[in-house]
Design a protein around this motif. Structure first.
Motif, PDB file in Angstrom:
ATOM      1  N   VAL A  24       3.840 152.263  67.515  1.00  0.00           N
ATOM      2  CA  VAL A  24       3.731 153.331  66.141  1.00  0.00           C
ATOM      3  C   VAL A  24       2.394 154.061  66.275  1.00  0.00           C
ATOM      4  O   VAL A  24       1.323 153.755  66.695  1.00  0.00           O
ATOM      5  N   VAL A  25       2.709 155.385  66.052  1.00  0.00           N
ATOM      6  CA  VAL A  25       1.961 156.320  66.473  1.00  0.00           C
ATOM      7  C   VAL A  25       1.535 157.303  65.045  1.00  0.00           C
ATOM      8  O   VAL A  25       2.352 157.216  64.434  1.00  0.00           O
ATOM      9  N   PRO A  26       0.182 158.084  65.475  1.00  0.00           N
ATOM     10  CA  PRO A  26       0.148 158.951  64.271  1.00  0.00           C
ATOM     11  C   PRO A  26       1.244 160.021  63.846  1.00  0.00           C
ATOM     12  O   PRO A  26       1.814 160.421  64.839  1.00  0.00           O
ATOM     13  N   ASN A  27       1.524 160.177  62.637  1.00  0.00           N
ATOM     14  CA  ASN A  27       2.570 161.037  62.343  1.00  0.00           C
ATOM     15  C   ASN A  27       2.090 162.509  62.417  1.00  0.00           C
ATOM     16  O   ASN A  27       1.437 162.993  61.721  1.00  0.00           O
ATOM     17  N   ILE A  74      -6.679 154.994  55.842  1.00  0.00           N
ATOM     18  CA  ILE A  74      -7.174 155.493  57.217  1.00  0.00           C
ATOM     19  C   ILE A  74      -6.055 156.158  57.849  1.00  0.00           C
ATOM     20  O   ILE A  74      -6.129 157.113  58.728  1.00  0.00           O
ATOM     21  N   ASP A  75      -4.699 155.588  57.844  1.00  0.00           N
ATOM     22  CA  ASP A  75      -3.801 156.454  58.460  1.00  0.00           C
ATOM     23  C   ASP A  75      -3.086 157.488  57.787  1.00  0.00           C
ATOM     24  O   ASP A  75      -2.734 158.545  58.386  1.00  0.00           O
ATOM     25  N   HIS A  76      -3.425 157.564  56.315  1.00  0.00           N
ATOM     26  CA  HIS A  76      -3.005 158.827  55.498  1.00  0.00           C
ATOM     27  C   HIS A  76      -4.316 159.752  56.108  1.00  0.00           C
ATOM     28  O   HIS A  76      -3.746 161.164  56.223  1.00  0.00           O
ATOM     29  N   ALA A  77      -5.404 159.518  56.534  1.00  0.00           N
ATOM     30  CA  ALA A  77      -6.401 160.351  56.941  1.00  0.00           C
ATOM     31  C   ALA A  77      -6.154 160.895  58.154  1.00  0.00           C
ATOM     32  O   ALA A  77      -6.322 161.963  58.571  1.00  0.00           O
ATOM     33  N   VAL A  78      -5.656 159.861  58.988  1.00  0.00           N
ATOM     34  CA  VAL A  78      -5.336 160.356  60.491  1.00  0.00           C
ATOM     35  C   VAL A  78      -4.088 161.323  60.560  1.00  0.00           C
ATOM     36  O   VAL A  78      -4.450 162.419  61.020  1.00  0.00           O
ATOM     37  N   THR A  79      -3.328 161.499  59.599  1.00  0.00           N
ATOM     38  CA  THR A  79      -2.081 162.141  59.432  1.00  0.00           C
ATOM     39  C   THR A  79      -2.604 163.358  59.094  1.00  0.00           C
ATOM     40  O   THR A  79      -2.078 164.780  59.511  1.00  0.00           O
ATOM     41  N   GLN A 112       5.277 169.067  64.478  1.00  0.00           N
ATOM     42  CA  GLN A 112       6.486 169.420  65.114  1.00  0.00           C
ATOM     43  C   GLN A 112       7.568 170.433  64.514  1.00  0.00           C
ATOM     44  O   GLN A 112       8.301 171.117  65.155  1.00  0.00           O
ATOM     45  N   SER A 113       7.728 170.247  63.072  1.00  0.00           N
ATOM     46  CA  SER A 113       8.447 171.077  62.251  1.00  0.00           C
ATOM     47  C   SER A 113       8.191 172.440  62.453  1.00  0.00           C
ATOM     48  O   SER A 113       9.078 173.343  62.206  1.00  0.00           O
ATOM     49  N   PHE A 150       6.829 156.997  64.220  1.00  0.00           N
ATOM     50  CA  PHE A 150       5.816 157.734  63.381  1.00  0.00           C
ATOM     51  C   PHE A 150       5.216 156.704  62.335  1.00  0.00           C
ATOM     52  O   PHE A 150       6.238 156.202  61.662  1.00  0.00           O
ATOM     53  N   ILE A 151       4.184 156.451  62.060  1.00  0.00           N
ATOM     54  CA  ILE A 151       3.588 155.471  60.971  1.00  0.00           C
ATOM     55  C   ILE A 151       3.979 156.251  59.758  1.00  0.00           C
ATOM     56  O   ILE A 151       3.943 157.307  59.418  1.00  0.00           O
ATOM     57  N   GLY A 152       4.689 155.385  58.568  1.00  0.00           N
ATOM     58  CA  GLY A 152       5.054 155.943  57.724  1.00  0.00           C
ATOM     59  C   GLY A 152       6.486 156.097  57.538  1.00  0.00           C
ATOM     60  O   GLY A 152       7.039 156.328  56.647  1.00  0.00           O
ATOM     61  N   GLU A 153       7.030 156.175  58.540  1.00  0.00           N
ATOM     62  CA  GLU A 153       8.739 156.547  58.677  1.00  0.00           C
ATOM     63  C   GLU A 153       9.654 155.309  59.166  1.00  0.00           C
ATOM     64  O   GLU A 153       8.885 154.442  59.707  1.00  0.00           O
TER      65      GLU A 153
END
Length: 413
Positions: free
Chosen positions: A136-139, A230-235, A144-145, A48-51
């Motif tokens: 690397v995929v969207p978070n 943009i990745d924060h926005a996608v998440t 999942q939690s 996941f991106i950012g992890e």
């Protein structure tokens, strides 16, 4: 004759150190000789991106002081040099953390090993193949939690669902009118047929259209907390899309920069979320300026039904935001809008820190001016009836889901 012997003696003395060095070099090579290194490795092929994940390397018959150098692709970040730790059985093991920083499929090709010879005369730097791809995929960790599903179900299908019956806009059932019920709920036509008073029971409407609109222009490539906006926005968009799917709404998505890029009509259920996740994973990074007039006009034409439109975008100052505000005002006449801007927490920290020199003073003045202009634009949007979320990356998802649930509970769509 004596001079010739003397010259030969000098030459032999001068060559002696070189001969000794050659002998030592040959001995060092013989002592350090080993077979070609066989490197094994373990690495997650999706992150996941950012992890962060851990790369594990293992090599048999480890030479002393073994290190590795890895050329990380653009979408991953990690340590430039990796150190191996010797084990009791003579093998060497190394572990290093790496982080996903850009969406996409990123390939490795080679890894370089480095170690010194026994006598420290040579350094060996063999290049080994490292054929591996990492996606690397969207978070979607929150999805999942189960946290989002629990929150939405308790808010919409628990106590609030019972209260919503009779107060919504969607027909639920007919029931006999009894004292204490609202007279406005009487269905006079059906009451005349049955010759007794019948009331219409309503409930909160579902199957609303929710459109996630992502600005993918160059302003959204600015990094905040180690990731592009943009990745924060996608998440955040994926999280609210999952909440909408659980809430019974239909979710569509739209991306644009200098022109509209893609639009998918609202789809109901988890299938729509799966399509959104796949689409967002392939959303490329754009370096072009956003054309809000063209993009938002196109979006308005593609969504004739009143919808909840969540716009993820950003701006620099009041001048650059003028066209954005004008087009959002037109869009808000038909639809309910949520404007989401991701704020850099470093700007607030900068304003609160006393400057130490003239450069610091100039930076503080510029930061204050930028914050002031940002506030003016957001206040103007709020006066248009647009719900504004100006949040940091850590809080934007939670605030957006709470806003969506409030809109659902109040039947604002």
């Amino acid at each position: 004759m004596l001079s010739i012997v003397f010259a030969n003696g000098q030459r032999e003395i001068a060559l002696a150190p070189w001969g000794l060095l050659a002998i030592l070099a040959a001995a060092d090579l013989l002592l350090s000789f080993s077979r070609r290194k066989q490197l094994s490795y373990g690495m997650a092929t999706e992150i996941f991106i950012g992890e962060s994940k851990t790369l594990k390397l293992k090599i048999p018959r480890m030479p002393a002081g073994l290190r590795a150098q890895l050329a990380w692709p653009e979408g991953l970040s990690g340590a430039a040099e990796i150190t191996f730790v010797p084990q009791a059985d003579g093998t060497g093991i190394a572990e290093t953390a790496y982080r996903g920083v850009q969406r996409g499929v990123w390939a490795f090709e080679y890894i370089w090993l480095r170690w010194m010879s026994r006598l420290k005369l040579f350094e060996f730097v063999p290049r080994l193949e490292f054929d591996l791809e990492v996606r690397v995929v969207p978070n979607i960790r929150l999805v999942q939690s189960g946290e989002i599903a629990t929150t939405v179900q308790s808010a919409l299908y628990g106590v609030k669902e019972n209260r919503a019956i009779g107060e919504g806009s969607e027909f639920h059932q007919l029931r006999d009118f009894v004292q204490g019920m609202d007279v406005k709920s009487i269905d006079w036509k059906r009451s005349a047929k049955r010759r007794s008073l019948v009331a219409r029971e309503l409930r909160a409407e579902r199957n609303h259209h929710v459109i996630v609109a992502l600005d993918n222009g160059y302003l959204m490539r600015e990094e905040i907390a180690g990731l592009p906006k943009i990745d924060h926005a996608v998440t955040s968009a994926l999280a609210v899309a999952w909440a909408a799917a659980i809430g019974g709404d239909q979710v569509g998505y739209y991306a644009y920069d200098v022109r509209p890029r893609s639009f998918v009509a609202p789809t109901q259920g988890r299938q729509g979320f799966a399509r959104l996740r796949s689409w967002s994973a392939g959303l490329t990074y754009s370096g072009q300026e956003t054309n809000h007039t063209l993009a938002l006009t196109e979006l308005n034409a593609r969504t004739p039904k009143r919808s909840l439109i969540i716009v993820f975008t950003d701006f620099i100052d009041t001048t650059s935001a003028e066209l954005l505000v004008e087009n959002l005002a037109i869009l808000s006449k038909r639809h309910l809008l949520i404007f989401v801007a991701i704020r850099d927490p470093a700007a607030g920290t900068l304003v609160e820190t006393p400057p130490e020199d003239l450069d610091g003073v100039a930076l503080l003045v510029a930061a204050n001016q930028a914050i002031s202009e940002r506030r003016l634009v957001l206040e103007r949007l709020a006066r248009l009836g647009i719900t504004v979320l100006d949040a940091t990356p850590e809080t934007v998802t939670g605030r957006l889901i709470s806003t969506y649930l409030e809109i659902k509970a109040r039947e604002m769509i």
